[in-house]
Enzyme design. Structure first.
Site, PDB file in Angstrom:
ATOM      1  CE  LYS A   1       6.472  -1.874   8.963  1.00  0.00           C
ATOM      2  NZ  LYS A   1       5.272  -1.886   9.773  1.00  0.00           N
TER       3      LYS A   1
ATOM      4  CE  LYS B   1       7.156  -8.337  12.102  1.00  0.00           C
ATOM      5  NZ  LYS B   1       5.840  -8.305  12.723  1.00  0.00           N
TER       6      LYS B   1
ATOM      7  CE  LYS C   1       4.562  -4.732  17.519  1.00  0.00           C
ATOM      8  NZ  LYS C   1       3.663  -4.790  16.342  1.00  0.00           N
TER       9      LYS C   1
HETATM   10  P1  ATP Z   1       6.140  -4.647  13.560  1.00  0.00           P
HETATM   11  O1  ATP Z   1       7.204  -3.756  13.020  1.00  0.00           O
HETATM   12  O2  ATP Z   1       6.571  -5.395  14.778  1.00  0.00           O
HETATM   13  O3  ATP Z   1       5.516  -5.531  12.511  1.00  0.00           O
HETATM   14  P2  ATP Z   1       4.180  -2.668  13.211  1.00  0.00           P
HETATM   15  O4  ATP Z   1       4.724  -1.363  13.610  1.00  0.00           O
HETATM   16  O5  ATP Z   1       4.189  -3.045  11.749  1.00  0.00           O
HETATM   17  O6  ATP Z   1       4.953  -3.705  14.053  1.00  0.00           O
HETATM   18  P3  ATP Z   1       1.639  -4.039  13.429  1.00  0.00           P
HETATM   19  O7  ATP Z   1       0.855  -4.340  14.667  1.00  0.00           O
HETATM   20  O8  ATP Z   1       2.359  -5.150  12.732  1.00  0.00           O
HETATM   21  O9  ATP Z   1       2.696  -2.865  13.771  1.00  0.00           O
HETATM   22  O10 ATP Z   1       0.698  -3.321  12.369  1.00  0.00           O
HETATM   23  C1  ATP Z   1      -0.682  -3.033  12.561  1.00  0.00           C
HETATM   24  C2  ATP Z   1      -1.227  -2.387  11.302  1.00  0.00           C
HETATM   25  O11 ATP Z   1      -0.551  -1.135  11.063  1.00  0.00           O
HETATM   26  C3  ATP Z   1      -1.008  -3.217  10.035  1.00  0.00           C
HETATM   27  O12 ATP Z   1      -2.158  -3.106   9.223  1.00  0.00           O
HETATM   28  C4  ATP Z   1       0.178  -2.573   9.378  1.00  0.00           C
HETATM   29  O13 ATP Z   1       0.190  -2.765   7.986  1.00  0.00           O
HETATM   30  C5  ATP Z   1      -0.036  -1.118   9.739  1.00  0.00           C
HETATM   31  N1  ATP Z   1       1.232  -0.374   9.762  1.00  0.00           N
HETATM   32  C6  ATP Z   1       2.284  -0.643  10.562  1.00  0.00           C
HETATM   33  N2  ATP Z   1       3.293   0.216  10.337  1.00  0.00           N
HETATM   34  C7  ATP Z   1       2.849   1.083   9.382  1.00  0.00           C
HETATM   35  C8  ATP Z   1       3.426   2.218   8.724  1.00  0.00           C
HETATM   36  N3  ATP Z   1       4.640   2.631   9.013  1.00  0.00           N
HETATM   37  N4  ATP Z   1       2.698   2.861   7.791  1.00  0.00           N
HETATM   38  C9  ATP Z   1       1.434   2.441   7.478  1.00  0.00           C
HETATM   39  N5  ATP Z   1       0.842   1.386   8.063  1.00  0.00           N
HETATM   40  C10 ATP Z   1       1.522   0.703   9.003  1.00  0.00           C
HETATM   41 MG    MG Z   2       3.827  -5.143  11.109  1.00  0.00          MG
END
Ligand code: ATP
Ligand code: MG
Length: 332
Positions: free
Chosen positions: A195, A112, A198
């Site tokens: 993965k 990040k 966001k």
């Molecule tokens: P960022 O990329 O900014 O970290 P994010 O998309 O990972 O955002 P978070 O709010 O950090 O979103 O994640 C919330 C939950 O969703 C966490 O438990 C994380 O592990 C899960 N998660 C996020 N992206 C995935 C994914 N692609 N597949 C499965 N679980 C996910």
């Molecule tokens: Mg995350």
């Protein structure tokens, strides 16, 4: 009963399909078997710059989506992290228990901060996994439902719980990650090597649950696959197709092997068309339910207020015990 705890950030706009399949679905399932605590982690959100009015709105937005996804305030405790001051308080204690080198090994910070430029990353972003440790330990959680990307932070939580217990006496439950193998990592639809995220995905690779269903259908249909033609689960050689199969399998409760059989001899287009329909059928009522909660902010806020009260009762007890063990002089 075992205890579950998890948190999700108040994202601008919408949760994405990875959040839902990797985490939120498990939140919903664990309400039945666990004493479950789920929170919107606004303290974590401010590790990167936030507009105050937007942060407030996004916090309600996140809670509305969690309820729309199936969290039931009668069966779980849903609250906002900043409503429970013990998180910040135990967070400091955990900061003082963590080695600088140990914190530096957290890969999420490396990823990040690299994106932001190392000089612009905050100390809060650096220490956010340690706040997460406090989030979990406050509730004596046994299980932490998260996606695969959070595994390292749960490992850190276990280490710190054991360290504290070893130094000051048995205080914290050592939690285990609850990561569903199949859906712990949902991939970007345009780049199945990364993965769905966001912050890292391109708009076309990211399925936002609150997008116009037409947009969602289009994204599914233009998902990247491969030049082969067989619909087969093979994450190594066919990551795009495998990702679509996992999504389809989970949303329709059909084993991947059954899907492989029913798509035998069919082309990728058939799978994509069907999945687009399944997605539309899933997001359409989800959007409507989210909107209902948003249209009634008084009810939403009262759910969160009751949740905070229940959460605080548990958190305060753990914090008091922790302070006592550390040797802080009681205030009276
Ligand atoms: P960022 O990329 O900014 O970290 P994010 O998309 O990972 O955002 P978070 O709010 O950090 O979103 O994640 C919330 C939950 O969703 C966490 O438990 C994380 O592990 C899960 N998660 C996020 N992206 C995935 C994914 N692609 N597949 C499965 N679980 C996910
Ligand atoms: Mg995350």
């Amino acid at each position: 009963r075992p205890r579950a705890l998890s948190g999700i950030q108040p994202t601008a706009g919408s949760f994405h399909l990875g959040n839902y399949l990797g985490a939120i679905r498990q939140y919903v399932a664990l309400q039945e078997s666990h004493d479950a605590f789920y929170m919107v982690v606004d303290l974590h959100a401010i590790t990167v710059p936030q507009d105050p009015a937007e942060l407030r709105a996004n916090t309600r937005f996140a809670a509305a989506q969690l309820l729309a996804a199936g969290l039931d305030p009668e069966r779980c405790t849903l609250f906002v992290q900043s409503h429970v001051p013990e998180h910040a308080q135990l967070g400091w204690v955990m900061n003082c228990l963590t080695g600088f080198g140990e914190a530096s090994r957290m890969t999420q910070f490396k990823d990040k901060s690299a994106k932001q430029g190392a000089d612009r990353a905050t100390v809060g972003l650096f220490t956010y996994p340690i706040l997460q440790v406090a989030d979990i330990l406050l509730y004596q959680a046994t299980h932490v439902p998260v996606g695969e990307d959070q595994r390292q932070h749960i490992e850190l939580t276990r280490d710190l719980a054991e360290r504290f217990n070893g130094r000051f006496g048995e205080t914290f439950t050592v939690p285990a990650p609850y990561i569903v193998k199949e859906t712990g990592k949902i991939y970007d639809l345009q780049d199945p090597a990364i993965k769905m995220s966001k912050s890292a995905s391109t708009p076309k690779g990211l399925i936002n649950l609150l997008d116009d269903p037409k947009v969602t259908a289009k994204k599914v249909k233009s998902a990247v696959t491969d030049t082969d033609t067989v619909i087969r689960f093979d994450p190594e050689n066919k990551p795009g197709v495998s990702n679509l199969l996992v999504i389809m399998s989970t949303l329709t409760d059909t084993p991947v092997a059954d899907l492989e059989k029913s798509y035998e001899g069919k082309m990728y287009g058939a799978l994509k068309t069907d999945l687009a329909e399944v997605m539309v059928d899933f997001v359409t009522p989800f959007r409507a339910r989210t909107q209902e909660y948003l249209d009634d902010p008084e009810t939403l806020d009262s759910v969160l207020a009751k949740g905070a009260e229940k959460a605080r009762a548990v958190a305060a007890e753990t914090l008091a015990q922790t302070y006592d063990r550390i040797g802080f002089l009681p205030a009276k």
